[in-house]
Design an enzyme around this catalytic site. Structure first.
Site, PDB file in Angstrom:
ATOM      1  N   LYS A  43     -27.210  -8.012 -63.713  1.00 45.37           N
ATOM      2  CA  LYS A  43     -25.922  -8.379 -64.306  1.00 45.37           C
ATOM      3  C   LYS A  43     -25.040  -9.083 -63.291  1.00 45.37           C
ATOM      4  O   LYS A  43     -24.341 -10.045 -63.618  1.00 45.37           O
ATOM      5  CB  LYS A  43     -25.226  -7.145 -64.876  1.00 45.37           C
ATOM      6  CG  LYS A  43     -25.877  -6.736 -66.187  1.00 45.37           C
ATOM      7  CD  LYS A  43     -25.072  -5.728 -66.944  1.00 45.37           C
ATOM      8  CE  LYS A  43     -25.725  -5.481 -68.304  1.00 45.37           C
ATOM      9  NZ  LYS A  43     -25.405  -4.170 -68.849  1.00 45.37           N
ATOM     10  N   LYS A  56     -36.661 -12.692 -71.891  1.00 47.95           N
ATOM     11  CA  LYS A  56     -36.296 -11.538 -72.721  1.00 47.95           C
ATOM     12  C   LYS A  56     -35.084 -11.887 -73.580  1.00 47.95           C
ATOM     13  O   LYS A  56     -34.119 -12.479 -73.069  1.00 47.95           O
ATOM     14  CB  LYS A  56     -35.945 -10.351 -71.804  1.00 47.95           C
ATOM     15  CG  LYS A  56     -35.573  -9.099 -72.578  1.00 47.95           C
ATOM     16  CD  LYS A  56     -34.988  -8.016 -71.674  1.00 47.95           C
ATOM     17  CE  LYS A  56     -33.484  -8.133 -71.567  1.00 47.95           C
ATOM     18  NZ  LYS A  56     -32.802  -6.918 -71.115  1.00 47.95           N
ATOM     19  N   LYS A 110     -28.250 -10.636 -75.066  1.00 52.60           N
ATOM     20  CA  LYS A 110     -26.916 -11.199 -75.302  1.00 52.60           C
ATOM     21  C   LYS A 110     -26.489 -12.017 -74.086  1.00 52.60           C
ATOM     22  O   LYS A 110     -25.898 -13.083 -74.206  1.00 52.60           O
ATOM     23  CB  LYS A 110     -25.884 -10.068 -75.492  1.00 52.60           C
ATOM     24  CG  LYS A 110     -26.220  -9.133 -76.645  1.00 52.60           C
ATOM     25  CD  LYS A 110     -25.443  -7.802 -76.589  1.00 52.60           C
ATOM     26  CE  LYS A 110     -26.300  -6.656 -77.080  1.00 52.60           C
ATOM     27  NZ  LYS A 110     -25.684  -5.369 -77.264  1.00 52.60           N
TER      28      LYS A 110
HETATM   29  P1  TYM Z   1     -28.374  -2.527 -75.095  1.00 52.77           P
HETATM   30  O1  TYM Z   1     -27.111  -2.389 -75.853  1.00 52.77           O
HETATM   31  O2  TYM Z   1     -28.504  -3.646 -74.107  1.00 52.77           O
HETATM   32  O3  TYM Z   1     -29.604  -2.658 -76.074  1.00 52.77           O
HETATM   33  C1  TYM Z   1     -29.826  -1.712 -77.101  1.00 52.77           C
HETATM   34  C2  TYM Z   1     -31.310  -1.429 -77.248  1.00 52.77           C
HETATM   35  O4  TYM Z   1     -32.019  -2.626 -77.562  1.00 52.77           O
HETATM   36  C3  TYM Z   1     -33.123  -2.773 -76.678  1.00 52.77           C
HETATM   37  N1  TYM Z   1     -33.360  -4.198 -76.428  1.00 52.77           N
HETATM   38  C4  TYM Z   1     -34.577  -4.779 -76.481  1.00 52.77           C
HETATM   39  N2  TYM Z   1     -35.782  -4.278 -76.758  1.00 52.77           N
HETATM   40  C5  TYM Z   1     -36.833  -5.144 -76.739  1.00 52.77           C
HETATM   41  N3  TYM Z   1     -36.698  -6.472 -76.463  1.00 52.77           N
HETATM   42  C6  TYM Z   1     -35.487  -7.020 -76.192  1.00 52.77           C
HETATM   43  N4  TYM Z   1     -35.366  -8.313 -75.953  1.00 52.77           N
HETATM   44  C7  TYM Z   1     -34.356  -6.153 -76.188  1.00 52.77           C
HETATM   45  N5  TYM Z   1     -33.021  -6.337 -75.954  1.00 52.77           N
HETATM   46  C8  TYM Z   1     -32.429  -5.123 -76.105  1.00 52.77           C
HETATM   47  C9  TYM Z   1     -32.676  -2.069 -75.399  1.00 52.77           C
HETATM   48  O5  TYM Z   1     -33.793  -1.714 -74.594  1.00 52.77           O
HETATM   49  C10 TYM Z   1     -31.954  -0.884 -75.950  1.00 52.77           C
HETATM   50  O6  TYM Z   1     -32.863   0.162 -76.275  1.00 52.77           O
HETATM   51  N6  TYM Z   1     -27.885   0.978 -71.596  1.00 52.77           N
HETATM   52  C11 TYM Z   1     -28.193   0.755 -72.996  1.00 52.77           C
HETATM   53  C12 TYM Z   1     -27.236   1.474 -73.951  1.00 52.77           C
HETATM   54  C13 TYM Z   1     -27.134   2.932 -73.691  1.00 52.77           C
HETATM   55  C14 TYM Z   1     -28.139   3.903 -73.966  1.00 52.77           C
HETATM   56  C15 TYM Z   1     -27.582   5.162 -73.565  1.00 52.77           C
HETATM   57  C16 TYM Z   1     -29.431   3.828 -74.488  1.00 52.77           C
HETATM   58  C17 TYM Z   1     -26.059   3.580 -73.177  1.00 52.77           C
HETATM   59  N7  TYM Z   1     -26.326   4.920 -73.097  1.00 52.77           N
HETATM   60  C18 TYM Z   1     -28.318   6.341 -73.686  1.00 52.77           C
HETATM   61  C19 TYM Z   1     -30.165   5.018 -74.600  1.00 52.77           C
HETATM   62  C20 TYM Z   1     -29.600   6.250 -74.199  1.00 52.77           C
HETATM   63  C21 TYM Z   1     -28.100  -0.735 -73.246  1.00 52.77           C
HETATM   64  O7  TYM Z   1     -27.472  -1.458 -72.533  1.00 52.77           O
HETATM   65  O8  TYM Z   1     -28.717  -1.131 -74.382  1.00 52.77           O
END
Ligand code: TYM
Length: 321
Positions: A110, A190, A193
C-alpha cells in the site's frame, strides 16, 4: 464451527471480492455459525472523507445482502458499532512486536501505491487480529492476499497466551479456495480497488460493459488459437461460464476463429446472468437505507452479546477491571 470474515468499504465491490470471499461467505451460512462484518475502521486507513465513507458503508451493506448474506442465518454488523474490537486491538498491540508488523506485505504494497504510511495502516493487522479473535472464529474465508494476516493473527494470539498464561483465544485457520484465490483484473494483475483494474458488480451496466470490453489481451489474430497461459480473459471466462458453456470457452481458445471481442461479449453475458438478480435486489436495498441500518444495528447487538464473555476474560487476564 464458527466462521468470520469482513470486507473493507473502501471502494465498489468487485468480482474479485465476490469470487474470492463473498461467494464462500454465502455458502457457509447453512452449516456454520457465521459472523460477517463491514470493516469500516480499517477503511479509514484509505478513505478519509466522511460522506464517501457513509456511502461506501451503505453500498457494502446492500452488496452483502443482495449477494445472499442473510441476517436470519448470519450475524451481519459494522465494525465501528462494536467498541470491544478496538479495545481488544489495543491489548493485542501491546503483545505484538514491531518486527512482526514490519514483515507484512500488504503494508509495503500500500505504501508503494502511494497510501500515506500512517500508524493506522502499520497497525492494520492488529485490528484485524482483534476482529477475528474476538468472536473466537475457527475459520476465516478470504482470498490469498489475506493469508499473511491470518498468520499474523495466530502469532499475536500465541504471544498473548505466552504473556498472560491464559489460552483465551481460538487459533483461526484461513479458508482459501485455490481456483479463485487470486482473481485477475482487467490488466492481468490481481483485481484490486487500488490498481483501478476492477470489474464492479453494481452500478450502471454500460460502464461495466465498457470495462469488460477494455480487458487487456494480446494481438493474436482472430483465426489463430489463443494462448491461455497468463490470459485474464481466459481465467475470467472459466470462472463465470455456466457448466454447459465451459467446453465452448476451451474450444474458442484452442481452435481459433473466435476473436477476443466476441469472447469479451460472452464474458459480459455471463456477468449479467450471474449478477442480474443481485443487481436488482441491490437497487431495492439502496432505496431503503433505514432497513439497512436496522439490520446492521441488530447484528451488532447480537455480536456484542457473543463477545462479552471473552472480553471479560481478556480484561481479567490483563488486570483491567
Ligand atoms: P478487502 O476488503 O481488500 O477484500 C475483501 C475480500 O475479498 C478478497 N479479494 C480477492 N480474492 C480473490 N481475488 C482478488 N482479486 C481479490 N480481491 C479481494 C480478499 O482476499 C478479502 O477476503 N483486510 C481485509 C478486510 C478485513 C478482514 C478482517 C477479513 C478486515 N478484518 C477479518 C477477514 C477477517 C481486506 O482488506 O479485504
Amino acid at each position: 464451527m464458527r466462521v468470520l470474515s469482513g470486507v473493507q468499504p473502501s471502494g465498489a465491490l468487485h468480482i474479485g471480492n465476490y469470487l474470492g470471499a463473498i461467494r464462500q461467505f454465502v455458502g457457509l451460512q447453512d452449516e456454520h455459525e457465521c459472523y460477517y462484518f463491514l470493516a469500516d475502521l480499517h477503511a479509514l486507513t484509505t478513505v478519509q472523507d466522511a460522506d464517501r465513507m457513509r456511502k461506501l458503508v451503505r453500498e457494502l451493506a446492500a452488496g452483502y445482502l443482495s449477494l445472499g448474506l442473510d441476517p436470519g442465518r448470519s450475524v451481519i454488523y459494522r465494525q465501528s458499532d462494536m467498541p470491544e474490537i478496538p479495545e481488544l486491538g489495543w491489548y493485542l498491540s501491546t503483545v505484538t512486536s514491531m518486527g512482526l508488523l514490519q514483515r507484512c506485505h500488504s503494508f509495503k504494497e500500500k505504501v508503494a501505491q502511494g497510501v500515506v504510511p500512517s500508524h493506522g495502516l502499520f497497525a492494520y493487522p492488529v485490528l484485524m487480529a482483534a476482529d477475528i479473535l474476538i468472536v473466537r472464529s475457527d475459520r476465516v474465508p478470504v482470498g490469498r492476499d489475506q493469508k499473511q494476516h491470518l498468520e499474523v493473527t495466530r502469532d499475536i494470539a500465541l504471544s498473548f497466551h505466552a504473556t498472560y498464561g491464559d489460552e483465551v483465544f481460538t487459533l483461526p485457520e484461513p479458508l482459501i479456495q485455490d481456483e479463485v484465490a487470486v482473481v485477475p483484473g482487467l490488466d492481468g494483475q490481481k483485481m484490486s480497488k487500488s490498481y483501478g483494474n476492477t470489474i464492479d458488480i453494481f452500478g450502471p451496466e454500460k460502464p461495466i460493459r465498457k470495462r469488460i470490453m477494455s480487458l487487456v489481451t494480446d494481438s493474436t489474430p482472430v483465426d489463430e488459437p489463443k494462448p491461455t497461459e497468463g490470459s485474464a480473459l481466459y481465467q475470467l471466462l472459466k470462472l463465470f461460464a455456466p457448466a454447459d458453456e465451459r467446453a465452448w470457452v476451451e474450444r474458442a481458445f484452442a481452435e481459433g476463429g473466435t476473436g477476443y471481442g466476441d469472447m469479451k461479449k460472452r464474458l459480459f453475458d455471463y456477468f449479467v446472468a450471474t449478477f442480474g438478480d443481485a443487481r436488482s435486489r441491490y437497487d431495492e436495498l439502496m432505496a431503503d437505507p433505514g432497513e439497512l441500518e436496522r439490520i446492521l444495528l441488530a447484528g451488532a447487538a447480537t455480536a456484542r452479546e457473543t463477545v462479552a464473555p471473552l472480553m471479560d476474560r481478556v480484561r481479567r487476564a490483563v488486570g483491567i477491571r
